[in-house]
Design a protein around this motif. Sequence first.
Motif, mmCIF file in Angstrom:
data_model
loop_
_atom_site.group_PDB
_atom_site.id
_atom_site.type_symbol
_atom_site.label_atom_id
_atom_site.label_comp_id
_atom_site.label_asym_id
_atom_site.label_seq_id
_atom_site.Cartn_x
_atom_site.Cartn_y
_atom_site.Cartn_z
ATOM 1 N N PHE A 26 1.894 22.903 -30.907
ATOM 2 C CA PHE A 26 2.235 22.075 -29.754
ATOM 3 C C PHE A 26 3.753 22.010 -29.557
ATOM 4 O O PHE A 26 4.261 22.234 -28.460
ATOM 5 C CB PHE A 26 1.658 20.668 -29.950
ATOM 6 C CG PHE A 26 2.052 19.694 -28.878
ATOM 7 C CD1 PHE A 26 1.514 19.778 -27.614
ATOM 8 C CD2 PHE A 26 2.970 18.685 -29.149
ATOM 9 C CE1 PHE A 26 1.876 18.885 -26.621
ATOM 10 C CE2 PHE A 26 3.341 17.791 -28.172
ATOM 11 C CZ PHE A 26 2.792 17.882 -26.896
ATOM 12 N N PHE A 27 4.483 21.720 -30.632
ATOM 13 C CA PHE A 27 5.945 21.641 -30.513
ATOM 14 C C PHE A 27 6.570 23.009 -30.261
ATOM 15 O O PHE A 27 7.589 23.118 -29.576
ATOM 16 C CB PHE A 27 6.554 20.986 -31.745
ATOM 17 C CG PHE A 27 6.365 19.497 -31.771
ATOM 18 C CD1 PHE A 27 6.812 18.704 -30.736
ATOM 19 C CD2 PHE A 27 5.728 18.884 -32.832
ATOM 20 C CE1 PHE A 27 6.637 17.339 -30.742
ATOM 21 C CE2 PHE A 27 5.547 17.515 -32.856
ATOM 22 C CZ PHE A 27 6.003 16.738 -31.805
ATOM 23 N N PHE A 29 5.162 25.402 -28.454
ATOM 24 C CA PHE A 29 4.939 25.651 -27.027
ATOM 25 C C PHE A 29 5.977 24.916 -26.182
ATOM 26 O O PHE A 29 6.550 25.481 -25.249
ATOM 27 C CB PHE A 29 3.523 25.215 -26.644
ATOM 28 C CG PHE A 29 3.207 25.385 -25.199
ATOM 29 C CD1 PHE A 29 2.944 26.642 -24.686
ATOM 30 C CD2 PHE A 29 3.181 24.294 -24.352
ATOM 31 C CE1 PHE A 29 2.649 26.806 -23.340
ATOM 32 C CE2 PHE A 29 2.897 24.446 -23.011
ATOM 33 C CZ PHE A 29 2.632 25.708 -22.503
ATOM 34 N N ILE A 30 6.251 23.678 -26.525
ATOM 35 C CA ILE A 30 7.265 22.907 -25.789
ATOM 36 C C ILE A 30 8.643 23.542 -25.950
ATOM 37 O O ILE A 30 9.407 23.649 -24.988
ATOM 38 C CB ILE A 30 7.263 21.441 -26.260
ATOM 39 C CG1 ILE A 30 5.983 20.756 -25.797
ATOM 40 C CG2 ILE A 30 8.481 20.691 -25.734
ATOM 41 C CD1 ILE A 30 5.805 19.356 -26.330
ATOM 42 N N ALA A 31 8.972 23.992 -27.158
ATOM 43 C CA ALA A 31 10.272 24.614 -27.404
ATOM 44 C C ALA A 31 10.438 25.894 -26.597
ATOM 45 O O ALA A 31 11.512 26.156 -26.057
ATOM 46 C CB ALA A 31 10.440 24.896 -28.892
ATOM 47 N N LYS A 33 8.981 26.592 -23.744
ATOM 48 C CA LYS A 33 9.112 26.229 -22.328
ATOM 49 C C LYS A 33 10.504 25.668 -22.013
ATOM 50 O O LYS A 33 11.020 25.861 -20.923
ATOM 51 C CB LYS A 33 8.047 25.201 -21.939
ATOM 52 C CG LYS A 33 6.665 25.782 -21.898
ATOM 53 C CD LYS A 33 6.584 26.857 -20.838
ATOM 54 C CE LYS A 33 5.214 27.459 -20.752
ATOM 55 N NZ LYS A 33 5.142 28.566 -19.826
ATOM 56 N N LEU A 34 11.125 24.969 -22.948
ATOM 57 C CA LEU A 34 12.438 24.361 -22.706
ATOM 58 C C LEU A 34 13.610 25.250 -23.116
ATOM 59 O O LEU A 34 14.758 24.894 -22.877
ATOM 60 C CB LEU A 34 12.537 23.028 -23.450
ATOM 61 C CG LEU A 34 11.579 21.932 -22.987
ATOM 62 C CD1 LEU A 34 11.734 20.704 -23.860
ATOM 63 C CD2 LEU A 34 11.820 21.591 -21.532
#
Length: 55
Positions: A26-27, A29-31, A33-34
């Motif tokens: 999850f983290f 995937f966020i990393a 994207k950002l």
Amino acid sequence: MIDFDVNHPIVQNWTGAGAAIILAAFFGFIAIKLARQTGFPDIRGDRISNKERYI
């Protein structure tokens, strides 16, 4: 065949592994994207060489 009980040390060591893998994914995937917004180059960008990318 080896039969492990729930109280076996091997079973006890793996009880939180699934949650840790899901949390890391999850983290991650966020990393990803950002990353572009923070100034990191695109993973497959043509403007940066492989040497620069991995160093």
